[in-house]
Design an enzyme around this catalytic site. Structure first.
Site, mmCIF file in Angstrom:
data_model
loop_
_atom_site.group_PDB
_atom_site.id
_atom_site.type_symbol
_atom_site.label_atom_id
_atom_site.label_comp_id
_atom_site.label_asym_id
_atom_site.label_seq_id
_atom_site.Cartn_x
_atom_site.Cartn_y
_atom_site.Cartn_z
ATOM 1 N N LYS A 122 9.070 13.706 5.018
ATOM 2 C CA LYS A 122 7.914 13.041 4.405
ATOM 3 C C LYS A 122 7.388 13.945 3.312
ATOM 4 O O LYS A 122 7.486 15.176 3.405
ATOM 5 C CB LYS A 122 6.800 12.804 5.434
HETATM 6 P P1 NAD Z 1 -0.444 0.542 0.633
HETATM 7 O O1 NAD Z 1 -1.095 1.600 -0.189
HETATM 8 O O2 NAD Z 1 0.389 -0.503 -0.029
HETATM 9 O O3 NAD Z 1 -1.543 -0.257 1.488
HETATM 10 C C1 NAD Z 1 -2.503 0.383 2.262
HETATM 11 C C2 NAD Z 1 -3.660 -0.614 2.466
HETATM 12 O O4 NAD Z 1 -4.608 -0.021 3.352
HETATM 13 C C3 NAD Z 1 -4.409 -0.935 1.200
HETATM 14 O O5 NAD Z 1 -4.884 -2.275 1.274
HETATM 15 C C4 NAD Z 1 -5.586 0.042 1.230
HETATM 16 O O6 NAD Z 1 -6.698 -0.401 0.467
HETATM 17 C C5 NAD Z 1 -5.879 0.074 2.705
HETATM 18 N N1 NAD Z 1 -6.515 1.313 3.156
HETATM 19 C C6 NAD Z 1 -6.229 2.587 2.793
HETATM 20 N N2 NAD Z 1 -7.045 3.464 3.414
HETATM 21 C C7 NAD Z 1 -7.857 2.710 4.214
HETATM 22 C C8 NAD Z 1 -8.904 3.010 5.102
HETATM 23 N N3 NAD Z 1 -9.300 4.268 5.293
HETATM 24 N N4 NAD Z 1 -9.511 1.994 5.762
HETATM 25 C C9 NAD Z 1 -9.099 0.711 5.562
HETATM 26 N N5 NAD Z 1 -8.123 0.359 4.717
HETATM 27 C C10 NAD Z 1 -7.520 1.349 4.052
HETATM 28 O O7 NAD Z 1 0.381 1.325 1.747
HETATM 29 P P2 NAD Z 1 1.512 0.762 2.706
HETATM 30 O O8 NAD Z 1 2.852 1.126 2.159
HETATM 31 O O9 NAD Z 1 1.216 -0.662 3.070
HETATM 32 O O10 NAD Z 1 1.309 1.729 3.959
HETATM 33 C C11 NAD Z 1 0.330 1.473 4.964
HETATM 34 C C12 NAD Z 1 0.693 2.270 6.190
HETATM 35 O O11 NAD Z 1 2.002 1.875 6.644
HETATM 36 C C13 NAD Z 1 0.793 3.803 5.999
HETATM 37 O O12 NAD Z 1 0.407 4.426 7.191
HETATM 38 C C14 NAD Z 1 2.278 4.027 5.770
HETATM 39 O O13 NAD Z 1 2.671 5.345 6.099
HETATM 40 C C15 NAD Z 1 2.847 3.018 6.729
HETATM 41 N N6 NAD Z 1 4.226 2.621 6.468
HETATM 42 C C16 NAD Z 1 4.577 2.059 5.280
HETATM 43 C C17 NAD Z 1 5.895 1.644 5.072
HETATM 44 C C18 NAD Z 1 6.324 0.949 3.818
HETATM 45 O O14 NAD Z 1 7.491 0.501 3.770
HETATM 46 N N7 NAD Z 1 5.467 0.780 2.823
HETATM 47 C C19 NAD Z 1 6.854 1.867 6.078
HETATM 48 C C20 NAD Z 1 6.442 2.438 7.295
HETATM 49 C C21 NAD Z 1 5.126 2.802 7.467
#
Ligand code: NAD
Length: 431
Positions: A122
């Site tokens: 990561k």
């Molecule tokens: P992203 O930036 O596209 O979306 C995150 C969302 O959460 C946004 O709507 C943001 O405004 C909101 N957010 C951020 N901080 C917040 C808070 N403190 N309180 C409430 N809402 C909040 O990111 P993503 O890629 O969707 O990732 C989200 C989570 O999923 C992360 O933990 C990431 O590690 C995990 N994840 C993502 C993927 C992927 O393929 N994108 C894969 C596995 C895990």
């Protein structure tokens, strides 16, 4: 119900100070808990408690106003025992070395649970992504990539998108790497645009996988998603797709949120209208109707609560008020160990992150395989293969949880740790 700080969170004095971070303590605490059941040799366990390699860099960027800013950046590789390391790159104000170490460890377990030939990594840059212009993002990404060159590579470590990074970020990373080696190397990153070797369904894969696991689980629990009230925290790359997939399965998505707050309608939200608003305004705020805060949203009465925002949102403080029948971790590390204990006591199952959000890395693996063989698959083939992987992983976890009377999280961790430990055991320690 008051909860004491968990004795299971790893003790600060047992960890290297440079990695000390609440999230790393949680990851190691979960690992230590799972070890009690994993039957792993103590030496092997000790190897897996620490990352293999960590790189910290300063990234100088010429900002649009002509001034120079230097951003701290990190890449942590937890274990390469099963293959090259794999994991996202995030741009966020909270990025630390210890956070990356925790997330890298979870990536190792996630890949092992799905049977992918990868270890975990990561990385991230500590910055406020919302304050960066497109040009600043590009310069930041290209310089960060060149600082990572000594440790990344298609057979060494393969980055992917994460919080606040996207297809464009991956295209810049792929281009920067390719320029150094003199030819196009699409397999250096996953989550790229289709035009440069990306895979169909990769952008949607994590959200689709979340709902595949939720759907299979509710059937195993004897109910169905048809008409089920669902709340999704974090309407981003994972959460928005998960919300749409839930709706496709006949569920009622009653609340969604982004960092600014939520939108709630007990009758079910109009997701197309929300998408249109978000595309125009860049946020959910102002959409209208009832707008709960993120903390209120987590306590709404519902059937399924999908956590798809960020880490540590359910804690010992708010877990007693969670009013969902099932919690699904789309985000990494959204439930603290204290919250886990409270939810277990209240009989609310938690679908753990290393299982539930593994659809992203699964289709990243498909993307890498397609890039290497220069032969690309269609959406039906990818959806089918993804479904097979997710359902097989859930079945392994479910069976172990039943056989050994473990929580789903503990069963998922024990399964993964056994896989990685067996490989490490077989390979032995060099020299
Ligand atoms: P992203 O930036 O596209 O979306 C995150 C969302 O959460 C946004 O709507 C943001 O405004 C909101 N957010 C951020 N901080 C917040 C808070 N403190 N309180 C409430 N809402 C909040 O990111 P993503 O890629 O969707 O990732 C989200 C989570 O999923 C992360 O933990 C990431 O590690 C995990 N994840 C993502 C993927 C992927 O393929 N994108 C894969 C596995 C895990």
């Amino acid at each position: 119900m008051a909860t004491a700080p968990s004795a299971d969170r790893a003790r600060r004095e047992d960890l290297p100070p440079e990695l000390d971070d609440p999230l790393y303590r949680t990851a190691v605490g979960q690992f230590d808990q799972a070890l009690e059941r994993a039957e792993v040799q103590p030496g092997v366990a000790e190897v897996l408690r620490f990352p293999e390699r960590a790189l910290a860099v300063g990234i100088p960027v010429r900002m649009d106003d002509g001034l120079l800013s230097v951003f701290p950046g990190y890449r942590v590789q937890h274990s390469s025992v099963l293959g090259p390391t794999k994991g996202g790159i995030r741009y966020d104000k909270g990025v630390t070395l210890g956070e990356c170490a925790a997330l890298a460890m979870w990536m190792t377990w996630k890949c092992a649970l799905l049977g992918l030939p990868y270890g975990g990594a990561k990385g991230g840059v500590r910055c406020d992504p919302r304050s960066l212009s497109m040009d600043e993002r590009e310069r930041l990404t290209r310089r960060f990539t060149s600082e990572l060159l000594p440790i990344i590579g298609p057979q060494r470590d393969i980055p992917a998108p994460d919080m606040a990074t996207d297809e464009q970020t991956m295209a810049w990373m792929m281009d920067t790497y390719s320029m150094q080696v003199g030819h196009a190397v699409p397999e250096i990153v996953t989550g790229k645009p289709l035009s440069v070797g990306g895979s169909v369904l990769r952008p949607e894969a994590t959200g689709i996988g979340v709902v595949m696991v939720v759907d299979e689980t509710v059937h195993r629990l004897g109910w169905s998603l048809e008409g089920a009230a669902c709340v999704v925290q974090g309407y981003g790359k994972v959460g928005a797709v998960a919300a749409h997939e839930l709706a496709r399965k006949g569920a009622r998505v009653v609340a969604v949120s982004d960092i600014g707050g939520g939108i709630f309608d007990p009758q079910g939200l109009n997701l197309a209208a929300i998408d249109a608003w978000r595309n125009e305004h860049g946020e959910l705020t102002g959409f209208g109707g009832h707008e709960p805060s993120n903390s209120e949203l987590l306590e709404l009465e519902c059937d399924v609560l999908v956590l798809a925002a960020t880490e540590d949102v359910l804690t010992g403080e708010n877990a007693p008020r969670v009013a969902a029948r099932l919690v699904a971790e789309g985000a990494n590390g959204p439930t603290s160990l204290e919250a886990d204990a409270v939810l277990a006591e209240r009989g609310i199952p938690v679908l753990p992150d290393i299982l539930t959000n593994a659809g992203g890395v699964a289709v990243s693996y498909f993307e890498w395989v397609q890039d290497i063989q220069r032969l690309f698959w269609g959406p039906d083939e990818i959806r089918g293969r993804l479904g097979d992987l997710m359902r097989t992983a859930l079945a392994r976890v479910w069976t172990l949880a039943e056989e050994e009377r473990l929580s789903l999280r503990r069963a998922a961790l024990v399964t993964s740790i056994r896989e990685v430990a067996a490989a490490l055991d077989a390979r032995g320690i060099y020299p």
